[in-house]
Design an enzyme around this catalytic site. Structure first.
Site, PDB file in Angstrom:
ATOM      1  N   HIS A  96      48.319  36.891  26.667  1.00 63.18           N
ATOM      2  CA  HIS A  96      49.635  37.067  27.275  1.00 63.18           C
ATOM      3  C   HIS A  96      49.639  36.307  28.595  1.00 63.18           C
ATOM      4  O   HIS A  96      48.727  36.457  29.399  1.00 63.18           O
ATOM      5  CB  HIS A  96      49.891  38.556  27.523  1.00 63.18           C
ATOM      6  N   HIS A  98      52.526  34.379  31.703  1.00 64.17           N
ATOM      7  CA  HIS A  98      53.901  34.142  32.133  1.00 64.17           C
ATOM      8  C   HIS A  98      54.037  32.649  32.417  1.00 64.17           C
ATOM      9  O   HIS A  98      54.578  32.253  33.444  1.00 64.17           O
ATOM     10  CB  HIS A  98      54.240  34.966  33.367  1.00 64.17           C
ATOM     11  N   ASP A 121      53.568  20.376  13.878  1.00 66.10           N
ATOM     12  CA  ASP A 121      52.124  20.404  13.598  1.00 66.10           C
ATOM     13  C   ASP A 121      51.589  21.840  13.644  1.00 66.10           C
ATOM     14  O   ASP A 121      50.559  22.138  13.057  1.00 66.10           O
ATOM     15  CB  ASP A 121      51.357  19.572  14.643  1.00 66.10           C
ATOM     16  N   HIS A 172      60.969  38.697  29.126  1.00 68.23           N
ATOM     17  CA  HIS A 172      59.611  38.905  29.613  1.00 68.23           C
ATOM     18  C   HIS A 172      58.832  37.582  29.545  1.00 68.23           C
ATOM     19  O   HIS A 172      58.976  36.767  30.464  1.00 68.23           O
ATOM     20  CB  HIS A 172      58.960  40.057  28.830  1.00 68.23           C
ATOM     21  N   TYR A 230      44.725  15.622   8.986  1.00 71.60           N
ATOM     22  CA  TYR A 230      45.071  15.320  10.374  1.00 71.60           C
ATOM     23  C   TYR A 230      43.914  15.571  11.319  1.00 71.60           C
ATOM     24  O   TYR A 230      43.251  16.593  11.241  1.00 71.60           O
ATOM     25  CB  TYR A 230      46.260  16.201  10.775  1.00 71.60           C
TER      26      TYR A 230
HETATM   27 ZN   LIG Z   1      53.817  40.206  31.227  1.00 71.82          ZN
END
Ligand SMILES: [Zn+2]
Length: 232
Positions: A96, A98, A121, A172, A230
């Site tokens: 996670h 930002h 891709d 978010h 590839y």
């Molecule tokens: Zn967050």
């Protein structure tokens, strides 16, 4: 030595890639690494700056979010990771961040359209943006519910977590995952790059068309299909 040493090391290394890749500021962001046979994952502790992290500071948590080993508090997003591990059986790493461009699309509550072959891709569909969470989910067990918001959004579009390994949570920021923590970090960097390219594409030409289906299929298959060839 802790029986969790392997996942502590891999979670540490994966977390340290985030600032290097320019995906996090300060203590934002977290990566976790799961050990499926032990039913636990290692995750970054909450609020510790990246340059003070070490493998031993990683916190070991089970798939219900209960701390199993470690003296520090696990990342505040731990329950989101736990919910996803519990329901998604082949995921070995979750990230996670930002990161700026992916977060901008999340804040605009907008899917990232598939405009080019870089996107194709890695994914055959627009990068989904889950709707912002409703008041009851936010006021309840917020981080736990974030996991359900992610799963519900994929389900609503008939997408599997094995084919789409990235999502935006409306208002978010992005979450990505993969079979390993390294793959989840890779997906996080790819997502940020796709998000930036799509933003610039729209700026240059607001009505830019989506990529044609034949190119989507060609690019995805040459990287992921049974006859993939590839390697750039
Ligand atoms: Zn967050």
């Amino acid at each position: 030595m802790s029986k969790y040493q392997d996942i502590k090391e891999s979670a540490y290394k994966a977390n340290m890639q985030l600032p290097r890749l320019g995906l996090v500021l300060f203590t934002f962001g977290n990566v976790s690494a799961a050990d499926r046979s032990l039913g636990v994952f290692a995750i970054k502790p909450s609020g510790v700056p990246y340059d003070e992290l070490s493998p031993d500071k990683m916190v070991i948590v089970d798939f219900d979010g209960k701390t199993v080993e470690g003296s520090l508090r696990p990342s505040s997003d731990t329950l989101t990771h736990a919910v996803l591990y519990k329901h998604w059986e082949t995921v070995g790493g979750i990230v996670h961040t930002h990161s700026t461009y992916a977060t901008a699309w999340a804040q605009a509550q907008t899917d990232i359209p598939i405009f080019g072959t870089t996107h194709a891709d890695h994914n055959t569909v627009d990068i989904p943006c889950a709707p912002p969470m409703d008041d009851a989910m936010i006021q309840g067990d917020y981080e736990y519910q974030t996991g359900f918001q992610i799963m519900n959004a994929l389900q609503a579009r008939d997408l599997s977590y094995t084919e789409v390994e990235m999502i935006l949570v409306g208002n978010h920021a992005p979450f990505t995952w993969g079979k390993t923590p390294d793959k989840a970090v890779y997906n996080s960097a790819v997502l940020e790059s796709i998000a930036q390219m799509a933003y610039l594409t729209r700026q240059i030409r607001p009505d830019s068309p989506r990529l044609q289906d034949s190119l989507i299929k060609k690019h995805f298959d040459r990287k992921h299909g049974p006859h993939s060839y590839y390697g750039q």
